[in-house]
Design a protein around this motif. Sequence first.
Motif, PDB file in Angstrom:
ATOM      1  N   THR A  18      48.488 -22.128  84.229  1.00  0.00           N
ATOM      2  CA  THR A  18      47.541 -21.348  83.351  1.00  0.00           C
ATOM      3  C   THR A  18      48.250 -20.492  82.605  1.00  0.00           C
ATOM      4  OG1 THR A  18      46.212 -21.651  85.342  1.00  0.00           O
ATOM      5  CG2 THR A  18      45.604 -19.864  83.947  1.00  0.00           C
ATOM      6  N   VAL A  19      47.637 -20.233  81.457  1.00  0.00           N
ATOM      7  CA  VAL A  19      48.267 -19.029  80.621  1.00  0.00           C
ATOM      8  C   VAL A  19      47.123 -18.261  80.045  1.00  0.00           C
ATOM      9  CG1 VAL A  19      50.156 -20.090  79.507  1.00  0.00           C
ATOM     10  CG2 VAL A  19      48.070 -20.769  78.436  1.00  0.00           C
ATOM     11  N   THR A  20      47.312 -16.963  79.738  1.00  0.00           N
ATOM     12  CA  THR A  20      46.158 -16.069  79.335  1.00  0.00           C
ATOM     13  C   THR A  20      46.354 -15.817  77.856  1.00  0.00           C
ATOM     14  OG1 THR A  20      46.172 -15.106  81.385  1.00  0.00           O
ATOM     15  CG2 THR A  20      45.105 -14.048  79.381  1.00  0.00           C
ATOM     16  N   VAL A  21      45.397 -16.229  77.034  1.00  0.00           N
ATOM     17  CA  VAL A  21      45.640 -16.191  75.280  1.00  0.00           C
ATOM     18  C   VAL A  21      44.502 -15.161  75.007  1.00  0.00           C
ATOM     19  CG1 VAL A  21      45.196 -17.667  73.431  1.00  0.00           C
ATOM     20  CG2 VAL A  21      46.037 -18.736  75.753  1.00  0.00           C
ATOM     21  N   THR A  22      45.151 -14.359  74.190  1.00  0.00           N
ATOM     22  CA  THR A  22      44.414 -13.206  73.508  1.00  0.00           C
ATOM     23  C   THR A  22      43.978 -13.772  72.366  1.00  0.00           C
ATOM     24  OG1 THR A  22      45.241 -11.673  74.591  1.00  0.00           O
ATOM     25  CG2 THR A  22      44.182 -10.755  72.838  1.00  0.00           C
ATOM     26  N   VAL A  23      42.892 -13.876  71.801  1.00  0.00           N
ATOM     27  CA  VAL A  23      42.283 -14.287  70.544  1.00  0.00           C
ATOM     28  C   VAL A  23      41.343 -13.036  69.964  1.00  0.00           C
ATOM     29  CG1 VAL A  23      40.730 -16.002  69.291  1.00  0.00           C
ATOM     30  CG2 VAL A  23      41.708 -16.692  71.255  1.00  0.00           C
ATOM     31  N   GLU A  24      42.124 -12.795  68.534  1.00  0.00           N
ATOM     32  CA  GLU A  24      41.695 -11.870  67.898  1.00  0.00           C
ATOM     33  C   GLU A  24      40.647 -12.102  66.830  1.00  0.00           C
ATOM     34  OE1 GLU A  24      43.840  -9.036  64.644  1.00  0.00           O
ATOM     35  OE2 GLU A  24      44.407  -8.226  66.908  1.00  0.00           O
ATOM     36  N   ARG A  25      39.757 -11.435  66.466  1.00  0.00           N
ATOM     37  CA  ARG A  25      38.672 -11.716  65.378  1.00  0.00           C
ATOM     38  C   ARG A  25      38.597 -10.527  64.581  1.00  0.00           C
ATOM     39  NH1 ARG A  25      33.154 -10.717  67.299  1.00  0.00           N
ATOM     40  NH2 ARG A  25      32.157 -11.607  65.244  1.00  0.00           N
ATOM     41  N   ARG A  26      38.403 -10.890  63.377  1.00  0.00           N
ATOM     42  CA  ARG A  26      38.135  -9.636  62.438  1.00  0.00           C
ATOM     43  C   ARG A  26      36.790  -9.907  61.855  1.00  0.00           C
ATOM     44  NH1 ARG A  26      43.563  -7.815  59.678  1.00  0.00           N
ATOM     45  NH2 ARG A  26      44.813  -7.788  61.403  1.00  0.00           N
ATOM     46  N   TYR A  27      35.799  -9.028  61.521  1.00  0.00           N
ATOM     47  CA  TYR A  27      34.649  -9.027  60.837  1.00  0.00           C
ATOM     48  C   TYR A  27      34.356  -7.452  60.218  1.00  0.00           C
ATOM     49  CZ  TYR A  27      32.879  -6.653  64.822  1.00  0.00           C
ATOM     50  OH  TYR A  27      32.694  -5.612  66.047  1.00  0.00           O
ATOM     51  N   LYS A  28      33.588  -7.732  59.151  1.00  0.00           N
ATOM     52  CA  LYS A  28      33.172  -6.373  58.579  1.00  0.00           C
ATOM     53  C   LYS A  28      31.897  -5.957  59.283  1.00  0.00           C
ATOM     54  CE  LYS A  28      32.800  -5.197  53.742  1.00  0.00           C
ATOM     55  NZ  LYS A  28      32.634  -5.836  52.450  1.00  0.00           N
ATOM     56  N   HIS A  29      32.095  -4.555  59.371  1.00  0.00           N
ATOM     57  CA  HIS A  29      30.916  -4.043  60.183  1.00  0.00           C
ATOM     58  C   HIS A  29      29.646  -4.017  59.093  1.00  0.00           C
ATOM     59  CE1 HIS A  29      28.669  -0.706  61.941  1.00  0.00           C
ATOM     60  NE2 HIS A  29      29.235  -0.861  63.077  1.00  0.00           N
ATOM     61  N   PRO A  30      28.633  -4.340  59.702  1.00  0.00           N
ATOM     62  CA  PRO A  30      27.540  -4.392  58.868  1.00  0.00           C
ATOM     63  C   PRO A  30      26.959  -3.104  58.167  1.00  0.00           C
ATOM     64  CG  PRO A  30      26.716  -4.560  61.129  1.00  0.00           C
ATOM     65  CD  PRO A  30      28.309  -4.522  61.051  1.00  0.00           C
ATOM     66  N   LEU A  31      27.017  -1.843  58.641  1.00  0.00           N
ATOM     67  CA  LEU A  31      26.733  -0.467  58.083  1.00  0.00           C
ATOM     68  C   LEU A  31      27.578   0.050  57.580  1.00  0.00           C
ATOM     69  CD1 LEU A  31      24.151   1.321  58.063  1.00  0.00           C
ATOM     70  CD2 LEU A  31      24.881   2.344  60.171  1.00  0.00           C
ATOM     71  N   LEU A  32      29.140   0.072  58.276  1.00  0.00           N
ATOM     72  CA  LEU A  32      30.017   1.081  57.744  1.00  0.00           C
ATOM     73  C   LEU A  32      30.832   0.085  56.629  1.00  0.00           C
ATOM     74  CD1 LEU A  32      31.096   2.663  61.021  1.00  0.00           C
ATOM     75  CD2 LEU A  32      29.552   3.802  59.218  1.00  0.00           C
ATOM     76  N   HIS A  33      30.691  -1.078  56.645  1.00  0.00           N
ATOM     77  CA  HIS A  33      31.767  -2.003  55.960  1.00  0.00           C
ATOM     78  C   HIS A  33      32.943  -1.487  55.803  1.00  0.00           C
ATOM     79  CE1 HIS A  33      27.868  -2.860  53.768  1.00  0.00           C
ATOM     80  NE2 HIS A  33      27.592  -1.641  53.471  1.00  0.00           N
ATOM     81  N   LYS A  34      33.522  -1.489  57.014  1.00  0.00           N
ATOM     82  CA  LYS A  34      34.748  -1.282  57.497  1.00  0.00           C
ATOM     83  C   LYS A  34      35.331  -2.675  58.094  1.00  0.00           C
ATOM     84  CE  LYS A  34      37.656   1.726  60.512  1.00  0.00           C
ATOM     85  NZ  LYS A  34      37.623   2.854  61.378  1.00  0.00           N
ATOM     86  N   THR A  35      36.446  -3.049  58.334  1.00  0.00           N
ATOM     87  CA  THR A  35      36.881  -4.278  58.900  1.00  0.00           C
ATOM     88  C   THR A  35      37.288  -3.738  60.287  1.00  0.00           C
ATOM     89  OG1 THR A  35      38.091  -5.077  56.814  1.00  0.00           O
ATOM     90  CG2 THR A  35      38.945  -5.901  59.135  1.00  0.00           C
ATOM     91  N   VAL A  36      36.779  -4.713  61.425  1.00  0.00           N
ATOM     92  CA  VAL A  36      36.830  -4.362  62.732  1.00  0.00           C
ATOM     93  C   VAL A  36      37.479  -5.351  63.453  1.00  0.00           C
ATOM     94  CG1 VAL A  36      35.449  -3.774  64.743  1.00  0.00           C
ATOM     95  CG2 VAL A  36      34.604  -3.023  62.664  1.00  0.00           C
ATOM     96  N   ARG A  37      38.553  -4.856  64.318  1.00  0.00           N
ATOM     97  CA  ARG A  37      39.493  -5.816  64.949  1.00  0.00           C
ATOM     98  C   ARG A  37      38.832  -5.871  66.344  1.00  0.00           C
ATOM     99  NH1 ARG A  37      45.571  -4.576  64.134  1.00  0.00           N
ATOM    100  NH2 ARG A  37      45.204  -4.571  66.231  1.00  0.00           N
ATOM    101  N   SER A  38      38.354  -7.167  66.822  1.00  0.00           N
ATOM    102  CA  SER A  38      37.926  -7.047  68.280  1.00  0.00           C
ATOM    103  C   SER A  38      38.665  -8.598  68.859  1.00  0.00           C
ATOM    104  CB  SER A  38      36.632  -7.397  68.632  1.00  0.00           C
ATOM    105  OG  SER A  38      36.095  -8.622  67.897  1.00  0.00           O
ATOM    106  N   SER A  39      39.284  -8.342  70.412  1.00  0.00           N
ATOM    107  CA  SER A  39      39.966  -9.404  70.826  1.00  0.00           C
ATOM    108  C   SER A  39      39.320  -9.892  72.356  1.00  0.00           C
ATOM    109  CB  SER A  39      41.243  -8.907  71.249  1.00  0.00           C
ATOM    110  OG  SER A  39      41.474  -7.852  71.971  1.00  0.00           O
ATOM    111  N   LYS A  40      39.355 -10.934  72.647  1.00  0.00           N
ATOM    112  CA  LYS A  40      38.905 -11.467  73.827  1.00  0.00           C
ATOM    113  C   LYS A  40      40.102 -12.267  74.541  1.00  0.00           C
ATOM    114  CE  LYS A  40      35.077 -13.797  75.758  1.00  0.00           C
ATOM    115  NZ  LYS A  40      33.716 -14.390  75.235  1.00  0.00           N
ATOM    116  N   LYS A  41      40.368 -12.262  75.861  1.00  0.00           N
ATOM    117  CA  LYS A  41      41.181 -13.033  76.590  1.00  0.00           C
ATOM    118  C   LYS A  41      40.438 -14.516  77.176  1.00  0.00           C
ATOM    119  CE  LYS A  41      44.087  -9.430  78.405  1.00  0.00           C
ATOM    120  NZ  LYS A  41      44.502  -8.823  79.361  1.00  0.00           N
ATOM    121  N   TYR A  42      41.275 -15.376  76.909  1.00  0.00           N
ATOM    122  CA  TYR A  42      40.794 -16.644  77.540  1.00  0.00           C
ATOM    123  C   TYR A  42      42.040 -17.197  78.434  1.00  0.00           C
ATOM    124  CZ  TYR A  42      37.284 -16.661  73.848  1.00  0.00           C
ATOM    125  OH  TYR A  42      36.502 -16.496  72.926  1.00  0.00           O
TER     126      TYR A  42
END
Length: 76
Positions: A18-42
């Motif tokens: 088993t390996v734990t993999v962190t996947v990062e996604r970037r998206y633009k905040h709908p109101l602030l129009h700022k690039t937000v980074r969020s990550s999740k572990k699989y």
Amino acid sequence: MPKRILQGTVTSTANAQTVTVTVERRYKHPLLHKTVRSSKKYRAHDEIGSFNVGDTVRIQECAPKSKTKRWEVIAS
């Protein structure tokens, strides 16, 4: 239906096959129009155990292998 494929970084190899993999996604905040980074572990199935911490890998959806594993490593 096609299987999802994600790309991330290996953060842990403590468990057997088993390996734990962190996947990062970037998206633009709908109101602030700022690039937000969020990550999740699989938790992904790694039969051979050939990956180390810091490796960039691609994981693919699969049938459940255990209670927490629903992904498998397909490439580095």
